[in-house]
Motif scaffolding. Structure first.
Motif, short mmCIF file in Angstrom:
data_model
loop_
_atom_site.label_atom_id
_atom_site.label_comp_id
_atom_site.label_asym_id
_atom_site.label_seq_id
_atom_site.Cartn_x
_atom_site.Cartn_y
_atom_site.Cartn_z
N ALA A 278 1.09 -1.72 -0.17
CA ALA A 278 -0.26 -0.45 -0.34
C ALA A 278 0.67 1.54 -0.18
O ALA A 278 0.52 2.12 -0.37
CB ALA A 278 -1.00 -0.23 1.00
N ALA A 279 1.95 1.21 1.07
CA ALA A 279 2.57 2.54 1.24
C ALA A 279 3.46 2.20 -0.58
O ALA A 279 3.26 3.91 -0.87
CB ALA A 279 4.28 2.22 1.96
N GLY A 280 3.92 1.33 -1.03
CA GLY A 280 4.71 1.28 -2.36
C GLY A 280 3.46 1.77 -3.88
O GLY A 280 3.90 2.67 -4.29
N TYR A 281 2.54 1.53 -3.26
CA TYR A 281 1.33 2.08 -4.55
C TYR A 281 0.92 3.28 -4.12
O TYR A 281 1.23 4.04 -5.56
CB TYR A 281 0.07 1.67 -4.10
N ALA A 282 0.93 3.54 -2.94
CA ALA A 282 1.01 5.63 -2.32
C ALA A 282 2.08 6.00 -3.42
O ALA A 282 1.67 7.64 -4.11
CB ALA A 282 0.57 5.45 -1.26
N VAL A 309 4.20 -7.17 -9.70
CA VAL A 309 6.10 -7.49 -9.73
C VAL A 309 6.29 -7.71 -8.60
O VAL A 309 7.45 -8.76 -8.17
CB VAL A 309 6.69 -7.12 -10.25
N ALA A 310 6.25 -7.22 -7.14
CA ALA A 310 6.72 -6.88 -6.21
C ALA A 310 5.81 -7.87 -5.32
O ALA A 310 6.61 -8.32 -3.87
CB ALA A 310 6.64 -5.51 -5.30
N PHE A 311 4.47 -8.91 -5.18
CA PHE A 311 4.03 -9.62 -4.56
C PHE A 311 4.88 -10.79 -3.82
O PHE A 311 5.71 -10.66 -2.75
CB PHE A 311 2.52 -9.78 -4.54
N LEU A 314 8.30 -9.94 -2.43
CA LEU A 314 8.29 -9.26 -1.00
C LEU A 314 7.95 -10.16 -0.27
O LEU A 314 8.27 -10.15 0.89
CB LEU A 314 7.34 -8.06 -0.85
N ARG A 315 6.72 -11.14 -0.39
CA ARG A 315 5.71 -12.12 0.80
C ARG A 315 7.16 -13.60 0.67
O ARG A 315 6.86 -13.55 2.16
CB ARG A 315 4.81 -12.34 -0.17
N ASP A 316 8.20 -14.14 0.17
CA ASP A 316 8.65 -14.64 0.60
C ASP A 316 9.99 -13.96 1.69
O ASP A 316 10.43 -14.80 2.23
CB ASP A 316 9.75 -15.62 -0.80
N ARG A 317 10.40 -12.91 1.17
CA ARG A 317 11.13 -12.41 2.04
C ARG A 317 10.75 -12.37 2.88
O ARG A 317 11.48 -11.96 4.50
CB ARG A 317 11.93 -10.80 1.70
N VAL A 318 9.70 -11.35 3.85
CA VAL A 318 8.75 -11.32 4.99
C VAL A 318 8.55 -12.48 5.87
O VAL A 318 8.14 -12.90 7.23
CB VAL A 318 7.92 -10.36 4.43
#
Length: 652
Positions: A278-282, A309-311, A314-318
């Motif tokens: 959400a922050a990246g989208y904003a 693209v980042a989902f 990012l999910r794997d990293r988190v």
């Protein structure tokens, strides 16, 4: 007693129905419905637990204080409101009962915390907790009911049972101190039980502890804001209270106890990912909006593309960060399994080592990995030995599947600490288990082929020795005797002993006849001369020599010499078994070609019960058929006759 839980649930439902009818239209609908749902859920959960585990007092507790809430809280409140609105008598009594009903309900939850999940206290020292809570209830209850400050709970604005002379404030203060202290201690008993537990018991406590923690956070806040924001406070309290009996019932009945850690992990992971995206989208929208304009469609498209693209990374990293921080052991175990799979792909590790890896990572030295062989439909260990106990050990079992097909089974010990860790390791190591299964299956098949070929060679050698021995000891000796007898007859004839020569020649003829019969018997197991003309004449010859009627059906076409010989021996062995062992009165000997295979069938109406034991003729037939790439099936139910079916490859 068997029907008592159902009766208690029925009484609770009837009381709630009456309460809803009395209260409808006099208070917000959510208040009427949600607390009725809470009472029904509690009663239903109690009825299920009491019916399945009547010795567990938690089920009876749920049934009891659900009925108490329905009568003393909801029904009394509905009567008080309806009596006030319609001018009926007893309005103050109903409101007073409602005002005093919440403390006994809280005491019920105190007992639930102390007794969950098996109905026993954590230890002898915890016996004082319910007594302290009861003392607090007896002090705070009257103080609460008789307090002049309770006027807001009555429609008239005045508490009709208030007593100014009684120090209600002191009673409430002392009683609530004891009551809340006992309630906090009872919640602490869950922590004590959790530390002492393992396996499924720990899963039960995790689920209930999460629901209790949510209620422990929501209920005090709703109590503080009860008169400030009544709607929000009442809804929050009702929802948190409804979850408690529901989760307790599911945990006690052990219905699909999924790991609560998974829910917590997923919540943390997806909440973090959502916030970051959400922050990246904003940020993307703001940055591109200053350049392209806020109303441009390219801004929205670019921001959406960035989020998409980042989902995944990012999910794997988190997820990796959460596992590393909160589940260090599980994280390290997953890394160790990944390293093992890499070594397996590189040829530095054997697939059979997966059992040792699972034992090492779970800390369970008695863990057993069984592999499923689809051809024989049995479970075997890593050495290919059939499992003596395929039903699972005391710690339960976990079936391993790939693409919907069973691959194996993992049987941990009863003290397996983290079943979810084991499941995740099995899921990630499924490839190694599949390779190990294929390896064991291949080794068993090679061993069976080797054993089959050994049996064939031994059978051929033994048959040759038998023929050599029988010929040497029987027919050969008889022929020698005949030769000597004829020589003796020659001398007798020379001496004009005609009568004696006649007797000697008669004896020689008898010996010749016996020798011929013996040679015919020896040749019975050899392919007849008729096989040179095809399978049908050979089968007809077998039928003519059989002492019982034989129905023959065989194709006139010719096949490979080895296939015809095997088909003849199958028919010969089948007829022999039917005559000698099955006591058959009629036999059917058939052969036909179907889809590139010669199918030979020998069926009789005998006693059945034929078993191809090691060393028998049927076992030798099975080896002969297997060596030719065929299949032999025997259907021989006792009393239903025997059907011997062989399928031999004979080309397209």
């Amino acid at each position: 007693m068997a029907h008592l839980p159902a009766w208690l649930f029925g009484l609770t439902a009837a009381a709630e129905l009456a309460a809803v009818l009395l209260s409808w239209g006099l208070e917000p609908p959510f208040d009427t419905v949600m607390y009725a749902v809470y009472a029904l859920v509690t009663a239903g959960a109690g009825a299920l637990v009491a019916a399945r585990h009547p010795g567990n007092p938690i089920g009876w507790l749920f049934c009891g204080f659900a009925l108490l809430n329905a009568l003393a809280s909801d029904l009394a409140q509905g009567w008080g409101m309806r009596a006030t609105a319609e001018g009926w008598p007893g309005a103050a009594v109903g409101e007073g009962i409602t005002a005093a009903s919440w403390l006994p309900s809280g005491y019920g939850w105190m007992l639930t915390f102390l007794l969950f999940p098996d109905g026993r206290l954590p230890g002898p020292r915890w016996r004082a907790v319910p007594w302290v809570g009861a003392a607090g209830l007896l002090l705070a209850g009257p103080g609460w009911v008789m307090s002049p400050d309770r006027g807001r709970d009555f429609a008239s604005g005045r508490n009709p049972v208030a007593v100014e002379a009684v120090p209600t404030g002191a009673l409430v203060a002392v009683g609530m101190t004891l009551f809340i202290g006992a309630l906090v201690a009872s919640a602490g008993s869950l922590v004590v039980r959790y530390r002492r537990s393992a396996g499924e018991r720990r899963q039960q406590l995790k689920w209930f502890a999460v629901a209790a923690a949510a209620a422990g956070l929501v209920l005090p806040l709703s109590f503080v804001f009860w008169y400030v924001t009544p709607a929000a406070a009442q809804i929050a309290a009702a929802v948190s209270l409804t979850l408690l009996p529901l989760v307790a019932c599911l945990a006690i009945l052990r219905y699909r106890l999924y790991d609560i850690d998974v829910i917590v992990d997923r919540t943390v992971v997806y909440a973090t990912v959502t916030a970051v995206l959400a922050a990246g989208y904003a940020l993307t929208t703001l940055t591109l909006g200053t350049t392209l304009g806020r109303g441009s469609g390219w801004v929205t498209a670019a921001a959406t593309l960035v989020v998409a693209v980042a989902f995944r990374p990012l999910r794997d990293r988190v997820q990796d960060m959460v596992n590393r921080r909160f589940h260090r052991a599980r994280y390290q175990a997953a890394r160790r399994m990944t390293d093992f799979l890499e070594a397996l792909r590189a040829g530095r590790a054997a697939p059979e080592q997966v059992q040792g890896v699972l034992r090492e990572l779970t800390g369970d030295p008695r863990l057993r990995l069984l592999l499923f062989l689809p051809e024989s439909q049995v479970y075997v260990d890593l050495d290919g030995v059939p499992a003596t106990d395929a039903g699972g050990g005391p710690g339960g079992r976990i079936d391993v599947e790939r693409a919907g097909r069973p691959v194996g089974r993992v049987e941990p010990a009863a003290t397996a600490a983290d079943p979810m860790l084991l499941r995740s390791l099995i899921e990630s190591g499924g490839l190694a288990i599949e390779i190990a299964r294929l390896d064991v299956e291949l080794r068993r098949q090679l061993a069976e082929v080797h054993a089959s070929r050994t049996r064939i060679v031994n059978a051929v050698t033994e048959e040759r020795r038998r023929l050599e021995r029988d010929l040497h000891d029987g027919a050969q000796q008889r022929l020698v005797t005949i030769g000597l007898a004829l020589r003796h007859a020659q001398h007798q004839l020379a001496a004009a002993a005609v009568d004696q020569a006649s007797v000697t020649l008669d004896e020689a003829v008898v010996q010749v006849r016996m020798t011929i019969d013996e040679l015919r018997e020896l040749a019975r197991g050899l392919p007849p001369a008729q096989l040179d003309a095809g399978l049908a004449p050979a089968f007809l010859d077998l039928a003519r020599r059989a002492p019982v009627p034989v129905e023959v059906s065989a194709p006139p076409e010719r096949y490979d010499r080895g296939i015809e010989g095997a088909a003849y021996f199958i028919g010969c062995e089948g007829l022999t078994n039917a005559v000698k062992h099955a006591r058959a009165t009629s036999i059917s000997l058939r052969a036909h070609r179907d889809d590139g295979r010669l199918i030979v069938t020998v069926a009789d109406d005998g006693i059945g019960g034929a078993v191809p034991v090691h060393g028998s003729g049927l076992s030798g037939l099975a080896d002969r058929v297997t060596a030719l790439g065929g299949v032999l099936r025997i259907d021989s139910r006792p009393g239903a006759g025997t059907t011997l079916t062989a399928e031999l490859p004979c080309g397209s």
